[in-house]
Scaffold this motif. Structure first.
Motif, PDB file in Angstrom:
ATOM      1  N   ALA A  74      12.731 -27.237 -30.269  1.00 57.97           N
ATOM      2  CA  ALA A  74      11.596 -27.911 -30.895  1.00 57.97           C
ATOM      3  C   ALA A  74      11.789 -29.423 -30.873  1.00 57.97           C
ATOM      4  O   ALA A  74      10.854 -30.181 -30.571  1.00 57.97           O
ATOM      5  CB  ALA A  74      11.418 -27.418 -32.328  1.00 57.97           C
ATOM      6  N   TYR A  75      13.005 -29.865 -31.163  1.00 56.12           N
ATOM      7  CA  TYR A  75      13.275 -31.310 -31.120  1.00 56.12           C
ATOM      8  C   TYR A  75      13.103 -31.848 -29.703  1.00 56.12           C
ATOM      9  O   TYR A  75      12.455 -32.880 -29.488  1.00 56.12           O
ATOM     10  CB  TYR A  75      14.690 -31.614 -31.613  1.00 56.12           C
ATOM     11  N   ARG A  76      13.691 -31.174 -28.727  1.00 54.56           N
ATOM     12  CA  ARG A  76      13.618 -31.646 -27.337  1.00 54.56           C
ATOM     13  C   ARG A  76      12.165 -31.676 -26.853  1.00 54.56           C
ATOM     14  O   ARG A  76      11.781 -32.571 -26.087  1.00 54.56           O
ATOM     15  CB  ARG A  76      14.463 -30.759 -26.422  1.00 54.56           C
ATOM     16  N   MET A  77      11.364 -30.727 -27.304  1.00 54.84           N
ATOM     17  CA  MET A  77       9.964 -30.702 -26.881  1.00 54.84           C
ATOM     18  C   MET A  77       9.190 -31.836 -27.543  1.00 54.84           C
ATOM     19  O   MET A  77       8.336 -32.471 -26.918  1.00 54.84           O
ATOM     20  CB  MET A  77       9.338 -29.360 -27.198  1.00 54.84           C
ATOM     21  N   GLN A  78       9.462 -32.106 -28.811  1.00 52.93           N
ATOM     22  CA  GLN A  78       8.815 -33.238 -29.482  1.00 52.93           C
ATOM     23  C   GLN A  78       9.203 -34.560 -28.814  1.00 52.93           C
ATOM     24  O   GLN A  78       8.412 -35.496 -28.749  1.00 52.93           O
ATOM     25  CB  GLN A  78       9.214 -33.271 -30.964  1.00 52.93           C
ATOM     26  N   GLU A  79      10.423 -34.600 -28.304  1.00 52.29           N
ATOM     27  CA  GLU A  79      10.937 -35.797 -27.643  1.00 52.29           C
ATOM     28  C   GLU A  79      10.321 -35.982 -26.257  1.00 52.29           C
ATOM     29  O   GLU A  79       9.913 -37.089 -25.897  1.00 52.29           O
ATOM     30  CB  GLU A  79      12.461 -35.682 -27.523  1.00 52.29           C
ATOM     31  N   SER A  80      10.233 -34.897 -25.478  1.00 52.87           N
ATOM     32  CA  SER A  80       9.808 -34.984 -24.077  1.00 52.87           C
ATOM     33  C   SER A  80       8.352 -34.606 -23.838  1.00 52.87           C
ATOM     34  O   SER A  80       7.732 -35.092 -22.898  1.00 52.87           O
ATOM     35  CB  SER A  80      10.692 -34.070 -23.205  1.00 52.87           C
ATOM     36  N   ASN A  81       7.821 -33.730 -24.665  1.00 56.23           N
ATOM     37  CA  ASN A  81       6.474 -33.198 -24.447  1.00 56.23           C
ATOM     38  C   ASN A  81       5.662 -33.229 -25.736  1.00 56.23           C
ATOM     39  O   ASN A  81       5.159 -32.193 -26.195  1.00 56.23           O
ATOM     40  CB  ASN A  81       6.559 -31.758 -23.922  1.00 56.23           C
ATOM     41  N   PRO A  82       5.499 -34.404 -26.336  1.00 61.24           N
ATOM     42  CA  PRO A  82       4.818 -34.488 -27.635  1.00 61.24           C
ATOM     43  C   PRO A  82       3.353 -34.087 -27.575  1.00 61.24           C
ATOM     44  O   PRO A  82       2.745 -33.810 -28.618  1.00 61.24           O
ATOM     45  CB  PRO A  82       4.975 -35.965 -28.024  1.00 61.24           C
ATOM     46  N   GLU A  83       2.789 -34.059 -26.376  1.00 60.65           N
ATOM     47  CA  GLU A  83       1.375 -33.710 -26.252  1.00 60.65           C
ATOM     48  C   GLU A  83       1.135 -32.203 -26.388  1.00 60.65           C
ATOM     49  O   GLU A  83      -0.007 -31.769 -26.551  1.00 60.65           O
ATOM     50  CB  GLU A  83       0.839 -34.191 -24.903  1.00 60.65           C
ATOM     51  N   LEU A  84       2.186 -31.406 -26.335  1.00 54.74           N
ATOM     52  CA  LEU A  84       2.047 -29.958 -26.395  1.00 54.74           C
ATOM     53  C   LEU A  84       2.095 -29.457 -27.834  1.00 54.74           C
ATOM     54  O   LEU A  84       2.913 -29.907 -28.635  1.00 54.74           O
ATOM     55  CB  LEU A  84       3.162 -29.278 -25.585  1.00 54.74           C
ATOM     56  N   SER A  85       1.231 -28.515 -28.155  1.00 55.84           N
ATOM     57  CA  SER A  85       1.247 -27.894 -29.477  1.00 55.84           C
ATOM     58  C   SER A  85       2.252 -26.736 -29.466  1.00 55.84           C
ATOM     59  O   SER A  85       2.439 -26.070 -28.450  1.00 55.84           O
ATOM     60  CB  SER A  85      -0.136 -27.384 -29.845  1.00 55.84           C
ATOM     61  N   TYR A  86       2.877 -26.527 -30.625  1.00 52.30           N
ATOM     62  CA  TYR A  86       3.832 -25.423 -30.698  1.00 52.30           C
ATOM     63  C   TYR A  86       3.982 -24.939 -32.133  1.00 52.30           C
ATOM     64  O   TYR A  86       3.615 -25.616 -33.094  1.00 52.30           O
ATOM     65  CB  TYR A  86       5.202 -25.853 -30.155  1.00 52.30           C
ATOM     66  N   GLU A 113      -9.992 -19.592 -21.337  1.00 49.09           N
ATOM     67  CA  GLU A 113      -9.431 -18.974 -22.536  1.00 49.09           C
ATOM     68  C   GLU A 113      -8.451 -19.955 -23.164  1.00 49.09           C
ATOM     69  O   GLU A 113      -7.619 -20.542 -22.489  1.00 49.09           O
ATOM     70  CB  GLU A 113      -8.742 -17.654 -22.181  1.00 49.09           C
ATOM     71  N   ILE A 114      -8.531 -20.115 -24.456  1.00 50.60           N
ATOM     72  CA  ILE A 114      -7.739 -21.127 -25.141  1.00 50.60           C
ATOM     73  C   ILE A 114      -6.601 -20.460 -25.911  1.00 50.60           C
ATOM     74  O   ILE A 114      -6.853 -19.585 -26.752  1.00 50.60           O
ATOM     75  CB  ILE A 114      -8.610 -21.953 -26.104  1.00 50.60           C
ATOM     76  N   PRO A 115      -5.372 -20.841 -25.663  1.00 56.65           N
ATOM     77  CA  PRO A 115      -4.250 -20.264 -26.421  1.00 56.65           C
ATOM     78  C   PRO A 115      -4.210 -20.844 -27.832  1.00 56.65           C
ATOM     79  O   PRO A 115      -4.772 -21.902 -28.103  1.00 56.65           O
ATOM     80  CB  PRO A 115      -3.028 -20.695 -25.605  1.00 56.65           C
ATOM     81  N   ASP A 116      -3.539 -20.149 -28.731  1.00 51.19           N
ATOM     82  CA  ASP A 116      -3.351 -20.674 -30.082  1.00 51.19           C
ATOM     83  C   ASP A 116      -2.393 -21.866 -30.062  1.00 51.19           C
ATOM     84  O   ASP A 116      -2.545 -22.813 -30.834  1.00 51.19           O
ATOM     85  CB  ASP A 116      -2.799 -19.574 -30.989  1.00 51.19           C
ATOM     86  N   PHE A 117      -1.399 -21.793 -29.166  1.00 56.60           N
ATOM     87  CA  PHE A 117      -0.435 -22.879 -29.000  1.00 56.60           C
ATOM     88  C   PHE A 117      -0.074 -22.988 -27.519  1.00 56.60           C
ATOM     89  O   PHE A 117      -0.111 -21.995 -26.790  1.00 56.60           O
ATOM     90  CB  PHE A 117       0.847 -22.617 -29.803  1.00 56.60           C
ATOM     91  N   ASP A 118       0.283 -24.205 -27.094  1.00 64.19           N
ATOM     92  CA  ASP A 118       0.787 -24.356 -25.727  1.00 64.19           C
ATOM     93  C   ASP A 118       2.107 -23.619 -25.570  1.00 64.19           C
ATOM     94  O   ASP A 118       2.363 -22.983 -24.545  1.00 64.19           O
ATOM     95  CB  ASP A 118       0.985 -25.840 -25.401  1.00 64.19           C
ATOM     96  N   VAL A 119       2.974 -23.732 -26.582  1.00 64.93           N
ATOM     97  CA  VAL A 119       4.305 -23.121 -26.545  1.00 64.93           C
ATOM     98  C   VAL A 119       4.567 -22.436 -27.878  1.00 64.93           C
ATOM     99  O   VAL A 119       4.267 -22.990 -28.940  1.00 64.93           O
ATOM    100  CB  VAL A 119       5.404 -24.174 -26.299  1.00 64.93           C
ATOM    101  N   ILE A 120       5.114 -21.239 -27.818  1.00 67.23           N
ATOM    102  CA  ILE A 120       5.599 -20.574 -29.029  1.00 67.23           C
ATOM    103  C   ILE A 120       7.095 -20.350 -28.888  1.00 67.23           C
ATOM    104  O   ILE A 120       7.572 -19.832 -27.868  1.00 67.23           O
ATOM    105  CB  ILE A 120       4.871 -19.242 -29.291  1.00 67.23           C
ATOM    106  N   ILE A 121       7.820 -20.781 -29.908  1.00 67.76           N
ATOM    107  CA  ILE A 121       9.272 -20.614 -29.971  1.00 67.76           C
ATOM    108  C   ILE A 121       9.557 -19.441 -30.896  1.00 67.76           C
ATOM    109  O   ILE A 121       9.002 -19.357 -31.987  1.00 67.76           O
ATOM    110  CB  ILE A 121       9.950 -21.888 -30.516  1.00 67.76           C
ATOM    111  N   VAL A 122      10.433 -18.547 -30.468  1.00 69.04           N
ATOM    112  CA  VAL A 122      10.821 -17.420 -31.314  1.00 69.04           C
ATOM    113  C   VAL A 122      12.246 -17.642 -31.795  1.00 69.04           C
ATOM    114  O   VAL A 122      13.179 -17.722 -30.995  1.00 69.04           O
ATOM    115  CB  VAL A 122      10.720 -16.081 -30.558  1.00 69.04           C
ATOM    116  N   GLY A 123      12.399 -17.777 -33.104  1.00 69.30           N
ATOM    117  CA  GLY A 123      13.717 -17.968 -33.701  1.00 69.30           C
ATOM    118  C   GLY A 123      13.903 -19.366 -34.248  1.00 69.30           C
ATOM    119  O   GLY A 123      13.725 -20.354 -33.529  1.00 69.30           O
ATOM    120  N   ALA A 124      14.263 -19.458 -35.545  1.00 70.57           N
ATOM    121  CA  ALA A 124      14.497 -20.757 -36.187  1.00 70.57           C
ATOM    122  C   ALA A 124      15.976 -20.957 -36.483  1.00 70.57           C
ATOM    123  O   ALA A 124      16.367 -21.406 -37.547  1.00 70.57           O
ATOM    124  CB  ALA A 124      13.684 -20.873 -37.474  1.00 70.57           C
ATOM    125  N   GLY A 125      16.795 -20.587 -35.493  1.00 68.43           N
ATOM    126  CA  GLY A 125      18.220 -20.864 -35.565  1.00 68.43           C
ATOM    127  C   GLY A 125      18.538 -22.118 -34.765  1.00 68.43           C
ATOM    128  O   GLY A 125      17.669 -22.963 -34.519  1.00 68.43           O
TER     129      GLY A 125
END
Length: 488
Positions: free
Chosen positions: A25-37, A6-18
Motif C-alpha cells: 500500500a505504501y509503495r503504491m501510494q508512492e509510485s501510483n497515487p492515481e490508483l484507487s485501492y 464496466e467500472i471496478p470498485d477499486f483499481d487495486v485490491i490488496i488482500v491482507g493487512a500484515g
C-alpha cells in the motif's frame, strides 16, 4: 483497466493487512497515487502473523532493522522484539501514511474469479456479520503469507489422542492456559520451540523433545555498533547505515554457510559449546545432521535459550516417539517423559493465496500446477501478484522487492494503455527447463507442504527467488516483458 465500460470498485485490491499488504500500500501510494485501492483483512486488526500468534515469548526470528520497513526504519534499541511490539509498529506505520483508513477489517475473501470479458477480478467476501458481499478490481495483490491461518500442521505423533492432559498448538494458544508449576514437553525444534523453552518460566520444568537438533545462534539484543552509531550520526543517517549493516550481515552469513559448510558448522558448534554448562557434551542434542542454512538458522536473543538450560529450568531430549499414553511419552530408546502439558510446535501448514478459491471465467485454477514468474506472478493468472518473502533473510525484504516490481508493472500498464498482463511459458521453454523447488529449505513442514506453492524452473524469469539486491535490481530495472503477455 476494465473493458466494455464496466467500472471496478477499486483499481487495486490488496488482500491482507500484515507486513506485505501494508508495505505494498505504501509503495503504491508512492509510485501510483492515481490508483484507487483498499485492503481487505479477515482479522479484526492489523498485523497478520503478529495478530494471530499469542503464545508466550512470540518474537521475530529476523533482526528488526531489516524486518522493519525501509520507509519507516526501526529505531528501537533491541534487535529482536516481542510480537506485540511488532504489531504496534505495523499499526503505527499504517497510521503514519494514512493506510489504516483504507483497511476493511473482518472482510474474509473466499473466492476470486477473473472475467475475460470485463478484465476484472470479482471478490466473494464474508463480512463480520457473516453477510456475503462482492467487490471488483482490475488488479489484485495477495499479501496473504505462506501458511494456513485456520488450521495448523497436523504432525504424525503416534498415540497423541491417548493423552489425558492438555495438548496445545502454538498457533492457537489458549489465553487461559495455566502452566504454573506444571511439567511441559514441547515437541519440535524450530524457532517456535526455541522461543517457548525460555518463555515458560512459571512451569516446573520444560523439556524440548526433538527428533534431530537445530542450529541455534545467540544474538545480542542490543548491539554496540548500533548504540555507538546512534550517538554519533544524525538519526536518518544512523538508521540507514544500521539497516545496511544487517542486510550485509544476513547476506554474508548465509553465503559463508553455503560456500564453506564445514567451517560454518565448526564455528556455530564452538559458539554453542561456550553457552552450555562446562563439560556439556554436544552430542546428541546440539549437533545437527545437516549443514547450516539447509534449514533456517534459529536465533535466541542474549542466549536466553541456553541460559534456561544452564539454570536447570529447561532441558532437551533427542529421540523418536514410540507412542503417547494417557500420562506419558514413550521414546524408542526406552526413556519415558511424564508431562502435564504437551505443546506440538511441529511447524506450519503451508498454504498459498490464503486458501482463497481462484477461478478464471468460472473454471478452477490451481496455483501449484503452474510456474511462478519473477517469484511474484503465476503463469496463466492475469493481473495478480503474490507476495513472498525470503527463507534465508527477513520476510520484509522479499515482500518489498515484490511490491516495487508490482508498482512498476502497474505504471507500465497505464503508460502503454494495457488492460491485462499474464505470464506465459512457451512450449519450448517447458521442454528444456528443469523444475526447481520454490522454497530451498529441507525443513519437515516444507517437505510436507511444499506442493502448496507454484513451481520454479532452472532459468529465465521462472527461477526461484535469489537474494535481495538482485531481486530489487530486477524489480526496478530488469526485463518485465520476457515471459509476460501484455494485452491492450
Amino acid at each position: 483497466m476494465a473493458a466494455h465500460n464496466e467500472i471496478p470498485d477499486f483499481d487495486v485490491i490488496i488482500v491482507g493487512a500484515g507486513i506485505s499488504g501494508i508495505n505494498f500500500a505504501y509503495r503504491m501510494q508512492e509510485s501510483n497515487p492515481e490508483l484507487s485501492y483498499c485492503i481487505l483483512e479477515a482479522r479484526h486488526e492489523i498485523g497478520g502473523t503478529w495478530s494471530l500468534f499469542q503464545y508466550p515469548g512470540i518474537r521475530s526470528d529476523s533482526d528488526l532493522y531489516t524486518f522493519g520497513f525501509a520507509w519507516r526504519p526501526w529505531t528501537g534499541k533491541n534487535t529482536i522484539v516481542h510480537g506485540a511490539i511488532i504489531r504496534q509498529y505495523l499499526e503505527d506505520s499504517a497510521a503514519q501514511e494514512g493506510i489504516d483508513r483504507r483497511i476493511r477489517f473482518c472482510h474474509k475473501v473466499n473466492k476470486l474469479n477473473w472475467s475475460s470479458s470485463s478484465n476484472m477480478w470479482t471478490f466473494d467476501i464474508t463480512t463480520q456479520d457473516t453477510e456475503m458481499m462482492s467487490l471488483r478490481s482490475g488488479f489484485v495483490f495477495l499479501g496473504t503469507g505462506y501458511y494456513d491461518y485456520q488450521e495448523p500442521l497436523q504432525a504424525d505423533i503416534p498415540g497423541i489422542h491417548n493423552f489425558k492432559g492438555k495438548v496445545v498448538h502454538p498457533q492457537f494458544w489458549p489465553g487461559d492456559l495455566d502452566y504454573t508449576d506444571k511439567s511441559v514437553v514441547i515437541i519440535g525444534s524450530g524457532a517456535t520451540a526455541i522461543t517457548l523453552l525460555p518463555s515458560l518460566t512459571r512451569a516446573a520444568h520444560v523439556t524440548m523433545l526433538q527428533r534431530s537438533p537445530t542450529y541455534i545462534a545467540s544474538l545480542p539484543s542490543q548491539g554496540a555498533f548500533e548504540t555507538i552509531l546512534s550517538k554519533i550520526l544524525p538519526c536518518f543517517a544512523a538508521n540507514r547505515v544500521i539497516r545496511f549493516k544487517w542486510m550485509l550481515f544476513s547476506f554474508f552469513m548465509v553465503s559463508i554457510c553455503r560456500l564453506f559448510p564445514r567451517a560454518a558448522k565448526f564455528f556455530l558448534l564452538r559458539e554453542t559449546a561456550k553457552l552450555l554448562p562446562p563439560d556439556f557434551d554436544l552430542e546428541p542434542d546440539f549437533v545437527p545432521s545437516y549443514s547450516p542454512w539447509e534449514q533456517r538458522l534459529c536465533f535466541c536473543p542474549d542466549g536466553d535459550f541456553y541460559a534456561c538450560i544452564r539454570s536447570g529450568k529447561g532441558s532437551i531430549n533427542t529421540g523418536t516417539i514410540e507412542t503417547i499414553t494417557a500420562s506419558s511419552i514413550k521414546l524408542t530408546s526406552g526413556k519415558e517423559l511424564y508431562p502435564d502439558i504437551i505443546v506440538t510446535a511441529t511447524g506450519l501448514k503451508l498454504c498459498t493465496a490464503g486458501g482463497i478459491t481462484i477461478t478464471i471465467d468460472g473454471e478452477p485454477y490451481e496455483i501449484p500446477k503452474h510456474f511462478a514468474w519473477r517469484a511474484a506472478m503465476v503463469e496463466g493468472l492475469p493481473n495478480l501478484v503474490l507476495s513472498w518473502g525470503y527463507v534465508d533473510a527477513s520476510w520484509t525484504l522479499g515482500a518489498d522487492s515484490t511490491a516495487q516490481l508490482a508498482c512498476r508493472l502497474l505504471t507500465q500498464m497505464r503508460k502503454e494503455s494495457v488492460s491485462v498482463i499474464v505470464p506465459r511459458m512457451m512450449a519450448e521453454e517447458r521442454q528444456t527447463l528443469e523444475e526447481r523447488p520454490f522454497l530451498a529449505l529441507k525443513a519437515t513442514y516444507v517437505k510436507k507442504g511444499g506442493n502448496a506453492f507454484p513451481k520454479a524452473a532452472s532459468a529465465g524469469p521462472w527461477q526461484p527467488r535469489s537474494y535481495f539486491w538482485r531481486d530489487l535490481a530486477i524489480a526496478r530495472w530488469g526485463d518485465i516483458k520476457g515471459g509476460l503477455e501484455w494485452l491492450k
